[in-house]
Scaffold this motif. Sequence first.
Motif, mmCIF file in Angstrom:
data_model
loop_
_atom_site.group_PDB
_atom_site.id
_atom_site.type_symbol
_atom_site.label_atom_id
_atom_site.label_comp_id
_atom_site.label_asym_id
_atom_site.label_seq_id
_atom_site.Cartn_x
_atom_site.Cartn_y
_atom_site.Cartn_z
ATOM 1 N N LEU A 32 50.549 37.278 6.940
ATOM 2 C CA LEU A 32 49.763 37.026 8.156
ATOM 3 C C LEU A 32 48.412 36.404 7.816
ATOM 4 O O LEU A 32 47.914 35.538 8.543
ATOM 5 N N SER A 33 47.819 36.823 6.699
ATOM 6 C CA SER A 33 46.533 36.251 6.284
ATOM 7 C C SER A 33 46.692 34.780 5.916
ATOM 8 O O SER A 33 45.833 33.957 6.235
ATOM 9 N N VAL A 34 47.809 34.440 5.263
ATOM 10 C CA VAL A 34 48.090 33.033 4.975
ATOM 11 C C VAL A 34 48.258 32.260 6.288
ATOM 12 O O VAL A 34 47.693 31.175 6.466
ATOM 13 N N GLY A 35 49.033 32.833 7.212
ATOM 14 C CA GLY A 35 49.260 32.170 8.494
ATOM 15 C C GLY A 35 47.988 31.969 9.291
ATOM 16 O O GLY A 35 47.739 30.895 9.848
ATOM 17 N N MET A 36 47.140 32.993 9.357
ATOM 18 C CA MET A 36 45.898 32.866 10.113
ATOM 19 C C MET A 36 44.886 31.990 9.379
ATOM 20 O O MET A 36 44.060 31.334 10.001
ATOM 21 N N GLY A 37 44.971 31.964 8.042
ATOM 22 C CA GLY A 37 44.139 31.024 7.299
ATOM 23 C C GLY A 37 44.527 29.597 7.633
ATOM 24 O O GLY A 37 43.663 28.728 7.820
ATOM 25 N N LEU A 38 45.840 29.329 7.708
ATOM 26 C CA LEU A 38 46.313 28.007 8.133
ATOM 27 C C LEU A 38 45.865 27.693 9.548
ATOM 28 O O LEU A 38 45.446 26.561 9.842
ATOM 29 N N LEU A 39 45.956 28.681 10.431
ATOM 30 C CA LEU A 39 45.529 28.465 11.816
ATOM 31 C C LEU A 39 44.040 28.130 11.886
ATOM 32 O O LEU A 39 43.632 27.212 12.617
ATOM 33 N N GLY A 86 52.294 45.473 2.972
ATOM 34 C CA GLY A 86 51.643 44.543 2.057
ATOM 35 C C GLY A 86 52.093 43.118 2.271
ATOM 36 O O GLY A 86 51.265 42.204 2.422
ATOM 37 N N SER A 87 53.421 42.891 2.290
ATOM 38 C CA SER A 87 53.945 41.543 2.511
ATOM 39 C C SER A 87 53.481 41.001 3.859
ATOM 40 O O SER A 87 53.074 39.846 3.980
ATOM 41 N N SER A 88 53.552 41.859 4.866
ATOM 42 C CA SER A 88 53.161 41.446 6.208
ATOM 43 C C SER A 88 51.687 41.057 6.262
ATOM 44 O O SER A 88 51.327 40.014 6.815
ATOM 45 N N VAL A 95 42.153 35.811 0.805
ATOM 46 C CA VAL A 95 43.215 34.801 0.885
ATOM 47 C C VAL A 95 43.089 34.003 2.177
ATOM 48 O O VAL A 95 43.178 32.773 2.182
ATOM 49 N N MET A 96 42.864 34.708 3.289
ATOM 50 C CA MET A 96 42.724 34.041 4.578
ATOM 51 C C MET A 96 41.524 33.090 4.582
ATOM 52 O O MET A 96 41.629 31.942 5.057
ATOM 53 N N ILE A 97 40.400 33.534 4.049
ATOM 54 C CA ILE A 97 39.198 32.695 4.019
ATOM 55 C C ILE A 97 39.408 31.481 3.108
ATOM 56 O O ILE A 97 39.042 30.350 3.466
ATOM 57 N N LEU A 98 40.025 31.717 1.949
ATOM 58 C CA LEU A 98 40.258 30.621 1.008
ATOM 59 C C LEU A 98 41.169 29.565 1.630
ATOM 60 O O LEU A 98 40.892 28.367 1.541
ATOM 61 N N VAL A 99 42.261 30.001 2.250
ATOM 62 C CA VAL A 99 43.184 29.051 2.884
ATOM 63 C C VAL A 99 42.479 28.277 3.982
ATOM 64 O O VAL A 99 42.661 27.062 4.132
ATOM 65 N N VAL A 135 34.668 32.357 16.917
ATOM 66 C CA VAL A 135 35.210 33.295 17.904
ATOM 67 C C VAL A 135 36.596 33.775 17.474
ATOM 68 O O VAL A 135 36.902 34.970 17.524
ATOM 69 N N LEU A 136 37.436 32.849 17.038
ATOM 70 C CA LEU A 136 38.773 33.218 16.573
ATOM 71 C C LEU A 136 38.688 34.128 15.355
ATOM 72 O O LEU A 136 39.423 35.118 15.250
ATOM 73 N N LEU A 137 37.799 33.807 14.428
ATOM 74 C CA LEU A 137 37.624 34.627 13.234
ATOM 75 C C LEU A 137 37.171 36.037 13.613
ATOM 76 O O LEU A 137 37.648 37.034 13.049
ATOM 77 N N LEU A 138 36.281 36.140 14.596
ATOM 78 C CA LEU A 138 35.805 37.454 15.054
ATOM 79 C C LEU A 138 36.940 38.257 15.697
ATOM 80 O O LEU A 138 37.090 39.456 15.443
ATOM 81 N N LEU A 139 37.752 37.601 16.524
ATOM 82 C CA LEU A 139 38.875 38.287 17.169
ATOM 83 C C LEU A 139 39.859 38.819 16.130
ATOM 84 O O LEU A 139 40.370 39.939 16.260
ATOM 85 N N LEU A 140 40.114 38.038 15.102
ATOM 86 C CA LEU A 140 41.019 38.483 14.038
ATOM 87 C C LEU A 140 40.419 39.654 13.262
ATOM 88 O O LEU A 140 41.138 40.596 12.897
#
Length: 389
Positions: free
Chosen positions: A360-367, A354-356, A80-84, A27-32
């Motif tokens: 954010l993808s790293v942060g949401m991957g961690l989440l 780009g940086s953002s 990146v988000m999926i890998l993290v 559900v979280l992944l879908l919302l993102l």
Amino acid sequence: MLKLSPQKYGRADRSALGRWFWEIDGVLLLLLAILIGIGLIAVAAASPAGADRYSSSTQTLPELYFFWRQLMWIAASIPVMILVSMLPRELLTKLCLVATGVGLIALALVPVIGSTINGAQRWIDLGFTRVQPSEFMKPVFVVALAWIFTRKMSFAARAGASALLVGAVGFLLMRQPDFGSTVIFFVTWAALFALAGARMKLVIGLGVAGLIGLVLAYFFYDVATQRIDAFLFGTGDNFQTDNAMATLTNGGMFGLGPGAGEMKFDLPEPHTDYIFSVIGEEFGLVACFAIAILYLAIVARVLVKLLDEDSPLAILAASGLVLQFGLQAFINMAVNVQIAPSKGMTLPFISYGGSSMLALSVGMGLLLAFSRRNPYLNRSPYVVRWSGT
């Protein structure tokens, strides 16, 4: 003829991908994913105004210049988000601790080798792109704090170590200067400090200290003085916030339609800081309200999932990450509707950058990683407390 194995990604699949498939919060992944999709549409709407603003007599940018670049950043960021999110928590914690040290060094180097944009020196120019170290510091900082707060040390040691870390980050950020990000780092630290079991009098003391810090910023930080005066007393330059509010409301409830907005061409940063106003003009206040609800749903989803989490580290890390995410979104939207002074802060996963996007993808991957759970494990509510408080 290709045949799919009935065990592929089934509950008996013990591969890394199979475990990820069953443990991830779908559900979280879908919302993102929905938020990223909305962001791409929003950047497409704002790109002509952004391209017009950054075109010059020697170079005319294509209307969809920022849209195509954002699409490229999304294509690089999602993997990146999926890998993290697939990595184990223990490994991620170690990597975040190392990244926090690297981030401190990068923040220290910004005033020395950084490039200046709009009066602030916050970026390091790599040639092919600019990197804002503070954006990448945000998610790893949260995990580093969570690690500190869950160590088997005395109360004074944990409080002192965490205060030293946030103090160092705040000092380096104010050298750029970046008051908005400094506020987010300190609010995140204060929230985790309270969540980790600090006594109420200490939490109240932090609140008082925060107010004192804002007062000092008003008197000794010129940018804060100008923006607070403009917000509270209507003095000085209100061009940005006045135009943002006028643009946001120009479309009424249902907007003027994609590409039909004209006031967006008067916004200073239509594709980044003020993209929420562009959404209001072209898609209406209804769309703005729906986006606000989507951010709220992401925050609520994570907090509800943490109710039966039994890992103190996961509770603190996930809480801090989603708080940081929600706070940044709130500040950006508040500036656009004139209930907060101008901050120069992007709207997560919607603003161009780009940086953002990568950070954010790293942060949401961690989440996603810290909210993963085995559906067959029984969990009981766990309250994190400091011993000896």
